[in-house]
Structures are given as C-alpha cells and as structure tokens.
Design an enzyme around this catalytic site. Structure first.
Site, PDB file in Angstrom:
ATOM      1  N   ASP A 334     -37.209  -9.122 -40.569  1.00  0.00           N
ATOM      2  CA  ASP A 334     -38.039  -8.550 -41.618  1.00  0.00           C
ATOM      3  C   ASP A 334     -39.108  -7.689 -40.955  1.00  0.00           C
ATOM      4  O   ASP A 334     -39.403  -7.855 -39.770  1.00  0.00           O
ATOM      5  CB  ASP A 334     -38.669  -9.676 -42.442  1.00  0.00           C
ATOM      6  N   ASP A 584     -40.169 -14.075 -44.096  1.00  0.00           N
ATOM      7  CA  ASP A 584     -41.244 -14.934 -44.593  1.00  0.00           C
ATOM      8  C   ASP A 584     -41.290 -15.010 -46.108  1.00  0.00           C
ATOM      9  O   ASP A 584     -41.973 -15.855 -46.666  1.00  0.00           O
ATOM     10  CB  ASP A 584     -42.603 -14.446 -44.075  1.00  0.00           C
TER      11      ASP A 584
END
Length: 839
Positions: A334, A584
C-alpha cells in the site's frame, strides 16, 4: 420499512436528498420516531459486524497435529506400541507432543502481542429522533436514523448526507485516499466510484473538519466495511512454501519408508527368518528413516525467527509466516502510511522570486530551519491565519487535529517561528466549501487572508502565470495559493469584496515518502524481490510517489478496489509467485488474508486489517518489512541446514538395517539405539543450527523459486554421499570390531554420533567451505557438542544405560577409530563443496 441491502445503499448517492428521505421513510429535520427506531432495531438487528470467532483452545491444540509428517510419526508410534515396545513408542509420542505444545504456546503468545496493539473503543453517535438530538451507542443506529456529524467524529454507519457545513472526511482506511474528501449533499452519477461519492459518509471513516447531517442507509454487515468483512470471510488462505514442500516431502518419505519396510520383511521371510523378528527389524528401519526431530526443529527455528523479528518491529501472528517472508518474490505494498508518512507535509513555499524549502516529515513542528524571507513569511502567516486545525503531542507523536492539509500549513508556519500569537484576532470568515473552493478569514483591523485552489485565488488577484503551480503539481504536490486584501470590519465579507486581493504566494505539500522506506525498497529489489504499489489513490499521486522509489509505472496500480486488490494477489500466485501484501485499511483486508503473507500496520492500521494479517508492524514502516524478509531468509537457510544435516543419519540408519537384512547378519544398531541417536542428537546438536546467525549477503541473492523443491539435486547428492559414508563407516566399525556384540554396536552408535558432530560443522554453511561467523555468535553450538559428549559417555559407560540400551564400555582404540571416521566424514563433505564451487 426500508430494506438495507447493499444494492439499495449503492444507489442512494445518485438520488436527490428528498428521494433518499422518502425511500428511507424518515424526516430530514426530525429523524425517526423512537418507536419506529426500536421496531427497526428489533427487525434488522444492531449496527455491528458479525463476530468471526477464532478456533478454541482445544481446536487450536489439535491443529498442531495436522501435518503429514506428524501423521507418519503417530503411525510409527502406534505400530511400535502394538509390538510391545512401549519405551520406543513413548519417546516418539513425547516428541510429537512437545512439538505441538511449542507451536500452540507460540500462537497464543503472538495473539497476546497483537492484543496489546489493539485499542478497541466503543463509538457513540449523535442521532436526532423525534426532533431531539441525543447520544447513543453506534450499535443502536438503524436505517433511516438522522445522524449529526461533527469534527473528530467517527462515522458510525453508511450515511447519505443531507446537509453539510465545510465537511471533510478522512476516508484513507477505506479508499486509500491520502487527502480528506470534501463532502456535499448533491447527487452524483450512479456509476461514480466509491472514492468519488462526495455525498456519502462511510462507516469507520473520520470527520476531520466541519459538520453535517446524514440519513443512515446501511448498517452492520450491509455497510461498505461489512462488505469487506464478507469478502475477508470468503477468502481462503494459502499454504506457506515450506508447508507445501514439507507436505510433499513427507508423502514421498512415507511411501519410501513403507516400501523399504515391506521389502525387508519379504526378503527376511524368504530367507527363513522368523516373521516377528522381521517385523521388528522393519519397525527399526522405519523408526530410523523417520526424522523424529524435524517437527520440533521446524517449530523451534520458526519461534526463534519470531523473537528476532519482534526485536525488529514485526509481530508474527502465524508461525509459518516467518519462513514465508524468506521465500517472498513479490511485495504488493500500500502507499499511504506504508511507503509514505500518512501526514501531509509542506515541502516548498514560493513567494515571487523567493523560495523556502521545508525540511522534516509529518506533523512535528520541531527542527532547525533558516529564517524565511519576509515575503515567504507572509505566505506562511496567511496559511496560519486562514486555518482551523492545530497539532498536538500525544504519546510521543505529533498528530493533526482537524484537516490534514490545514495541519500541514500550521506546521510549516511553526517551523518558521510563527505561532497563533502572531495572528490577529479573527472576526469573520467565508468557510471553505466544495463549490467555493477557497476560504477567507477577516481579522482585527480589516485584514483578510485567502487560501484555496490556485485558479480560484488567481481569479481574485488577477494573476495569470500558472507556471510554478503547474510544475509543482506535476511533481505530485498539492498546491494552495494565498492572498491578502483589506475589507473594513463594517463592510460585508463576500466574494465581490475580495476582488483586487494581492497574491502572496504558494505552498506545495504532499504525503512524503519515508526516507527509510526508500532504502528498504531498494534493498528488496536488490534481493530480487519485485515491489508493486497497489493503492486506491489517484494515478498521478501514486506515480509521483513511486518515482521517489524508482518504481516504474507498470509497478503502480492506482484507484484499485478491494476486489481488484484481491484479484491482483491471486494472479501473482497463479503466476507462481510467493506474495507478501502490506496494508493498513479496511480495503486491504481481503488481499491481506489471501496473500501468502499479509502484513498489517500496528499503529495506524485498522482492526480489520490486523485480524486478516499474518504479521503486524509495530512501527508502520516498510523498512521493517525489509528487516523481516532478511530474518525470514535466515530462518529458511537454518531450516534447510537442519534438514540436510539430519536426513543423512536417518537414511543411513535405514540402510544399515536393510543391508543387514539383505546380508543376513546381525543388526549393527538396535531400534532403541536408533531412537537414542535420533532424539539426543536432534535436540543437542541439530537445534543449535536454529540459532545460527544469518550469513553475509543474504539480501544480495535472488529468492529461491517457489517451484524449487525443498532439496535440490545438489543437496540430494550430498545427502546420499554422507549417508554412504555413515553406512560404510558404521558397518566397518561393527564388523571389524573384535569384542562382544554389544561392544560392536556401541562403537557403531558412537560412529554415527561423532560423524554427526563433524557434519554439523559442514552444515553451518551450505555454500562456503567454512562458515563466515565464529562461535561467538552461536555459542549454543559448543554447548550442544559438550552435552552430546556427556550423553555419549553415559551411554557407553553408565551401567543403567548399558542395561537399557544394550551397550558395553569400549577402549581408547575404539574412540580413536571413531574420531578418525568422523574426520574422514568432515573431509569428504568439504571436498565435495570445493568441487561444486569449481563448477
């Protein structure tokens, strides 16, 4: 009664407010009545996600036995017990039980470490029912409820906004957007993507500035977060590379052992030997060929890797994940919060010809900076004045309170020495809206500061040169313009009165890459690991960040939905890759679960992401992934060292029994002696390899191909070579000994053990002629050898051991022969290493 299906919720963003209110059977001013809300709560259930219960203690303990190699050991123990050899059976069962207990305790400890990271809070919501606002727990919300949002609130359910006031929502956990999203009630096209639905506020996101009201259109499992939960629940995990290889190896080993056992019985019976004795010999062959210490060695080696990784900010939730990291070929990472700081940071301030570069990352206002020119100082003062955010120090970290963009402006001003005391008292303002696209504040004395989109501020100042702003924007920066004018306090503050303002300058900001992450990505690529950025953010922003990491455009996947992230991970796996996925947000959870190893963020990560992951980073830093990969490779190396060290002994023991049967001679070693060799050496000698430090250059070699077998052709040849040496040495020592049968067997056993000690030094490095590290970094090696020497002396000379294991004391000439054979075994392997290095 409104339905709460996802299909309906997905259409409300395309409807005008009055149609949404009509569909939800509610009122945009007074909300639901208490009676209707209670009825819907009973009918539709609470606004909570379904609990996904993990396995209980008993089930988790039993899962430790679910391994092909364990099944082989249990089968051998059962057969041994059936033949009356209860001591032998007890030893094997003891090994299996110890292995299961170690694995179980490690999983429990990892779960407790994760629990310490999780701060579960029960959110509340302000709801209007019967025209009255009240605070209730978010679980009591029902479709049709009218929810009031204020700065700092967590959105408690999926809402269709009906009224907004400068509302901006941080949706990074759900969409990957690094900037807060401006909201308004106007409908958007039905095919608008999740990240661009400006009239929706989704459960779990955070209000950064402003406020508003929204009608609940989805609760619980029907929310966007609920949809991701369902996707996580339907996503299957995959076996780790080591698990797959050990499974194949165990099945092959089982077939070979059973085949040899049957052959030995048949040959013995045909030679006229008693059937019972041949079955006993076959059991001895099986017990000798099975590496009883392997499961315990695997568990202990992985557990040591867990401890080492914990010291480098990586908490392992599943034990096999340690080894998986060492086999990783692709890291799908990410962007926001992993590669970047997840904190908007001003990088450059421009005022005419003056430039001021801003150092530092994140919201900390501390640090040394050169005093800015006066023109730049005025730009910074405008950013501080035209602002509703501030930064605070919490738990040793500076965090933003309010909109992240405005917080970045506060920090840049404070780095120049400006504080709130330098700003004149605010007396009026024109708030920012998505339509207005600027903000203006009037202060004591009539001075007005403007802040907003470059083109809007240029309209008020008459400026036309967009060159500098465009250059900064092309670098992936978000650029804001600032202006100043004078409007008397008794005059109205309107857009018309702002024309003729003076342009002060620009501030350019972005969510900066972490410097240590840049180095970590480079190290991973040097190690042959492909790094891919997968984010929900805009393409331009993603590519600008990727450029800092020298990632090509084809390594960047932007505006990616949870389903697309999952599809990408599956495709990499189909292509034969071992995939590590970092993330996350809630939108990362399905891919985290599907990946060979999912890596979640401990500080900024959502609970959904942590629960789906195999590993949690306590510092939210990509550099910790690099450290974990390094430790994972060391763990994999040590596991291979143990396997290559133990298999020749097991093979040689089986061959000794088989050869004796074929030749019709007495067994050189007995079943109980085989168990002694296997169990004492596996623990005292073999497990010391688990403590071997990583070899130099571990991150300067490509990962092993996932399709590569656990034992390569070269390593199989080495195992066969060492097995042959052990077979020849033990047979020679047994048949050339002039003493009693028990003495000859005692010498043969000591030949096996001494050769294993010598071979242990060979296995400290599988590639080099001698290890690159001394004994200081692994003192357990010397401890293990000392323990082995003591045990063998007891085995040879202690009367109770002589009785139990059918041994007799031997003389110094026998020990000399044992030592010579051990040195020969060491020399043969070193010569083989040298020969292969020439190829």
């Amino acid at each position: 009664m409104p339905s709460t299906t996802v299909d309906q919720e997905a259409t409300t963003h395309g409807m005008p407010v009055h149609e949404v209110v009509l569909l939800a059977e509610t009122d945009a001013d007074t909300g639901l009545s208490g009676a209707v809300a209670a009825e819907r709560l009973t009918s539709l259930g609470p606004n909570t996600l379904p609990e996904r219960r993990g396995p209980g203690r008993l089930r988790r303990m039993l899962a430790q036995f679910h391994n092909p190699l364990i099944y082989v050991l249990l089968g051998a123990a059962a057969l041994t017990a059936a033949l009356g050899e209860t001591v032998d059976a007890s030893v094997v069962l003891g090994v299996v039980l110890v292995n299961a207990i170690v694995g179980y305790l490690q999983e429990v400890r990892a779960e407790r470490a994760l629990d310490a990271l999780e701060a579960m809070v029960r959110t509340e919501a302000t709801v209007i029912r019967d025209g009255t606002a009240s605070r209730i727990t978010s679980g009591e919300l029902v479709p049709g409820d009218l929810v009031v949002l204020d700065e700092g609130d967590q959105v408690p359910a999926d809402l269709r906004l009906v009224r907004t006031r400068e509302l901006r929502v941080d949706e990074s956990a759900l969409t990957g957007e690094s900037q807060a999203s401006a909201k308004d009630p106007l409908p958007v096209p039905h095919d608008t993507g999740l990240a661009d639905r400006t009239n929706m506020a989704y459960s779990g996101t955070l209000v950064t500035t402003g406020g508003g009201r929204g009608v609940v259109v989805a609760t619980g499992a029907d929310t966007e977060i609920g949809r991701v939960h369902r996707l996580v629940g339907s996503t299957t995990t995959v076996q780790t590379p080591l698990t797959r290889k050990l499974s194949r190896f165990s099945k092959l080993l089982t077939v070979v052992i059973l085949g040899l056992a049957v052959v030995s019985v048949v040959i013995g019976v045909l030679r006229g030997e008693p059937f019972a004795e041949m079955v006993t010999a076959a059991v001895a062959l099986a017990v000798g060929a099975i590496p009883e210490g392997l499961p315990a060695a695997v568990t202990v080696t992985l557990a040591i890797g867990v401890a080492r990784m914990a010291r480098r900010n990586a908490v392992i939730r599943r034990l096999p994940a340690v080894e998986t990291l060492g086999s990783t070929t692709v890291i799908c990472t990410d962007k926001t919060g992993t590669l970047t700081a997840n904190a908007m940071t001003v990088r450059r301030v421009v005022a005419g010809d003056a430039r001021w570069e801003v150092e530092g990352i994140g919201y900390s206002p501390l640090g040394e900076h050169l005093p800015p020119p006066d023109a730049v100082r005025e730009v910074l003062l405008a950013g501080l004045a035209c602002n509703d955010a501030h930064v605070v120090l919490q738990d040793g970290r500076w965090t933003a309170v309010g909109d992240p963009t405005e917080a970045a402006l506060v920090v840049s001003a404070r780095k120049a020495g400006l504080t709130a005391d330098d700003v004149p008292e605010r007396v009026d303002e024109l708030p920012f809206t998505s339509q207005r696209r600027f903000m203006a504040t009037r202060h004591a004395g009539g001075v007005v500061y403007l802040k907003g989109a470059v083109e809007r501020i240029f309209e008020f100042t008459g400026a036309t040169d967009h060159g500098e702003a465009d250059r900064l924007a092309h670098q992936g920066m978000r650029v804001l313009a600032f202006a100043r004018t004078q409007v008397p306090e008794d005059a109205p503050l309107t857009e018309e009165t702002l024309h003729g303002a003076v342009l002060l300058g620009l501030q350019a900001m972005h969510d900066p890459p972490r410097p240590e992450a840049i180095e970590a990505v480079r190290a991973c690529r040097d190690a042959g690991i492909e790094v891919r950025m997968i984010t929900g953010d805009h393409v331009g922003t993603a590519r600008a960040i990727a450029a800092h990491f020298s990632l090509p455009d084809d390594a960047v996947h932007a505006r990616v939905s949870p389903e697309e992230k999952l599809r990408l991970v599956k495709q990499f796996q189909v292509d034969g890759h071992v995939v590590a996925m970092t993330g996350d947000g809630v939108n990362d959870a399905p891919a985290l679960r599907r990946a060979d190893i999912g890596v979640a963020m401990g500080r900024g990560g959502t609970e959904v992401a942590k629960q789906a992951a195999d590993m949690v980073l306590t510092d939210d830093n990509f550099s910790s992934i690099r450290a974990a990969v390094e430790e994972g490779r060391a763990v994999f190396d040590n596991l291979r060292k143990f396997i290559i060290w133990t298999l020749p002994t097991n093979m040689a023991e089986g061959l000794v029994i088989l050869t004796a049967i074929l030749l019709g001679t007495a067994l050189p070693i007995l079943p109980v002696q085989i168990l002694w060799i296997n169990m004492t050496t596996a623990v005292a000698l073999g497990l010391t390899l688990a403590f071997e430090p990583r070899e130099p250059g571990v991150m300067h070699r490509p990962p092993l191909p996932p399709s590569l077998p656990l034992l390569t052709r070269a390593l199989v040849q080495r195992i066969l070579l060492v097995s042959a040496v052990l077979l020849a040495g033990s047979f020679a020592a047994f048949h050339l000994h002039g003493g009693t049968l028990d003495q000859a067997r005692t010498v043969a056993v000591n030949v096996f053990v001494a050769a294993q000690v010598a071979y242990l030094f060979n296995c400290r490095s599988l590639r080099h002629l001698r290890p690159h590290v001394g004994f200081r970094r692994n003192p357990w090696l010397l401890v293990g050898i000392a323990v082995t020497v003591v045990l063998q002396l007891l085995f040879t000379y202690a009367p109770f051991m002589n009785t139990l294991f059918h041994t007799e004391p031997i003389g110094w000439r026998d020990w000399a022969a044992v030592a010579v054979l051990a040195v020969i075994a060491y020399g043969v392997v070193e010569v083989e290493k040298w020969w292969r290095r020439r190829e």
